[in-house]
Design a protein around this motif. Structure first.
Motif, PDB file in Angstrom:
ATOM      1  N   THR A 149       0.848  -1.181   0.000  1.00 50.22           N
ATOM      2  CA  THR A 149       0.000   0.000   0.000  1.00 50.22           C
ATOM      3  C   THR A 149       0.886   1.234   0.000  1.00 50.22           C
ATOM      4  OG1 THR A 149      -1.885   1.100   1.075  1.00 50.22           O
ATOM      5  CG2 THR A 149      -0.177   0.222   2.524  1.00 50.22           C
ATOM      6  N   THR A 150       0.279   2.366  -0.266  1.00 44.49           N
ATOM      7  CA  THR A 150       0.999   3.628  -0.094  1.00 44.49           C
ATOM      8  C   THR A 150       0.966   4.010   1.386  1.00 44.49           C
ATOM      9  OG1 THR A 150      -1.037   4.835  -0.646  1.00 44.49           O
ATOM     10  CG2 THR A 150       0.573   4.479  -2.423  1.00 44.49           C
ATOM     11  N   HIS A 152       1.280   6.997   4.440  1.00 46.99           N
ATOM     12  CA  HIS A 152       0.959   8.406   4.653  1.00 46.99           C
ATOM     13  C   HIS A 152       1.294   8.819   6.085  1.00 46.99           C
ATOM     14  CE1 HIS A 152      -1.315   8.376   0.815  1.00 46.99           C
ATOM     15  NE2 HIS A 152      -1.532   7.118   1.154  1.00 46.99           N
ATOM     16  N   LYS A 162      -8.895   9.792  -8.405  1.00 40.07           N
ATOM     17  CA  LYS A 162      -7.655   9.137  -8.836  1.00 40.07           C
ATOM     18  C   LYS A 162      -6.950  10.067  -9.823  1.00 40.07           C
ATOM     19  CE  LYS A 162      -6.409   4.394  -9.810  1.00 40.07           C
ATOM     20  NZ  LYS A 162      -5.286   4.439  -8.907  1.00 40.07           N
ATOM     21  N   ASP A 164      -3.939  10.366 -11.051  1.00 37.14           N
ATOM     22  CA  ASP A 164      -2.930   9.946 -12.016  1.00 37.14           C
ATOM     23  C   ASP A 164      -3.534   9.203 -13.215  1.00 37.14           C
ATOM     24  OD1 ASP A 164      -3.596   8.028 -10.124  1.00 37.14           O
ATOM     25  OD2 ASP A 164      -1.722   6.951 -10.316  1.00 37.14           O
ATOM     26  N   LYS A 175      -6.080   5.604   3.736  1.00 36.48           N
ATOM     27  CA  LYS A 175      -4.687   6.023   3.727  1.00 36.48           C
ATOM     28  C   LYS A 175      -4.032   5.534   5.019  1.00 36.48           C
ATOM     29  CE  LYS A 175      -5.345  10.042   0.744  1.00 36.48           C
ATOM     30  NZ  LYS A 175      -5.117  11.496   0.547  1.00 36.48           N
ATOM     31  N   ASN A 199       9.762   4.543  -3.946  1.00 40.14           N
ATOM     32  CA  ASN A 199       9.362   5.944  -4.051  1.00 40.14           C
ATOM     33  C   ASN A 199       9.022   6.250  -5.508  1.00 40.14           C
ATOM     34  OD1 ASN A 199       8.933   8.673  -3.868  1.00 40.14           O
ATOM     35  ND2 ASN A 199      11.021   9.196  -3.269  1.00 40.14           N
ATOM     36  N   GLU A 200       7.740   6.332  -5.818  1.00 40.25           N
ATOM     37  CA  GLU A 200       7.309   6.693  -7.167  1.00 40.25           C
ATOM     38  C   GLU A 200       7.249   8.221  -7.258  1.00 40.25           C
ATOM     39  OE1 GLU A 200       4.790   3.302  -9.416  1.00 40.25           O
ATOM     40  OE2 GLU A 200       3.632   4.580  -8.094  1.00 40.25           O
ATOM     41  N   ARG A 203       4.610  10.086  -9.370  1.00 40.41           N
ATOM     42  CA  ARG A 203       3.214  10.023  -8.915  1.00 40.41           C
ATOM     43  C   ARG A 203       3.080  10.460  -7.462  1.00 40.41           C
ATOM     44  NH1 ARG A 203       1.448   4.069 -10.165  1.00 40.41           N
ATOM     45  NH2 ARG A 203      -0.631   4.865  -9.738  1.00 40.41           N
ATOM     46  N   ASN A 204       4.207  10.877  -6.873  1.00 43.81           N
ATOM     47  CA  ASN A 204       4.218  11.347  -5.490  1.00 43.81           C
ATOM     48  C   ASN A 204       3.631  10.300  -4.536  1.00 43.81           C
ATOM     49  OD1 ASN A 204       4.827  13.255  -3.489  1.00 43.81           O
ATOM     50  ND2 ASN A 204       2.769  14.120  -3.552  1.00 43.81           N
ATOM     51  N   LYS A 205       4.108   9.043  -4.700  1.00 43.53           N
ATOM     52  CA  LYS A 205       3.612   7.957  -3.869  1.00 43.53           C
ATOM     53  C   LYS A 205       4.781   7.192  -3.264  1.00 43.53           C
ATOM     54  CE  LYS A 205      -0.755   7.126  -6.289  1.00 43.53           C
ATOM     55  NZ  LYS A 205      -1.613   6.115  -6.964  1.00 43.53           N
ATOM     56  N   TRP A 207       5.505   3.679  -1.574  1.00 41.09           N
ATOM     57  CA  TRP A 207       4.917   2.357  -1.407  1.00 41.09           C
ATOM     58  C   TRP A 207       5.706   1.525  -0.392  1.00 41.09           C
ATOM     59  CZ3 TRP A 207       0.487   0.630  -3.788  1.00 41.09           C
ATOM     60  CH2 TRP A 207      -0.005   1.428  -4.846  1.00 41.09           C
TER      61      TRP A 207
END
Length: 216
Positions: A149-150, A152, A162, A164, A175, A199-200, A203-205, A207
């Motif tokens: 999951t991402t 936060h 969504k 992206d 979250k 670290n994507e 997409r500022n995510k 994981w």
């Protein structure tokens, strides 16, 4: 079927073709399949040799394809029929299960590996606990679970666009903080044996993936 699950079903039916298109247009920041799926398959093979796997929420089907290429027999379960059509197109040998995991009873101790990529955050916190219980029941003793999951800074849940993907498609999601995600896994009866952080940036995510073993 819960109302928020219907919302998510509609969202992923709408996005199915975009998911398929991303097979040919991946982000440079995505974690390689050798890392995500490959490690999970290797852990399962070490324990069981032949691997029967269940992919819950198979997305664009690449995790299913990878497992099959590694010699696994794979079932794919999703509530969104358009997603399953994509999976069947890219991996025709897949056994398709069209169901809501909150309502579907996985046969007890059937699978050596259950793969849950970008899935658990699509449920309310209370329902995520139920999903984990269902997964635990469906895994063989010492069976392997991949789940990610991402992460936060603060825990929250609700309807989010969504961003992206094209359009203004909303879905319900939770979250997780890292501690909350970790607690969910351990309280469900799993031992974490490996982890992967990705670290994507585009997409500022952020994981976090856990590869876990079912504890008896």
């Amino acid at each position: 079927m819960r109302l928020y699950i219907k919302t998510n079903k509609n969202a992923y039916n709408t996005l199915a073709n975009e998911y398929k298109a991303r097979l040919e247009n991946k982000s440079m920041y995505e974690e390689p399949l050798d890392s995500l799926v490959g490690r999970s398959v290797n852990y399962a093979k070490e324990r069981f040799g032949k691997v029967l796997a269940l992919d819950i929420g198979p997305g664009r089907g690449e995790s299913v394809m990878y497992m099959q290429k590694e010699g696994c027999t794979v079932d794919a379960l999703d509530v969104a029929e358009k997603i399953l059509e994509v999976v069947k197109e890219v991996a025709p040998r897949t056994n398709i299960i069209h169901a809501d995991i909150l309502e579907y009873k996985i046969p007890k101790e059937r699978y050596a590996l259950i793969y849950c990529g970008a899935l658990i955050h699509l449920f309310k916190a209370t329902d995520a606990v139920k999903v984990m219980e269902t997964i635990w029941d469906g895994l063989k003793p010492k069976g392997i679970l991949f789940i990610n999951t991402t992460i936060h800074d603060e825990s929250s849940e609700g309807y989010y666009t969504k961003s992206d993907y094209k359009g203004q498609i909303k879905r319900y999601r939770h979250k997780f903080t890292e501690q909350e995600f970790n607690n969910l896994i351990k309280k469900a009866g799993f031992h974490i044996i490996d982890e992967i952080r990705t670290n994507e940036e585009d997409r500022n995510k952020m994981w976090l993936a856990y590869i876990c073993e079912k504890i008896i």
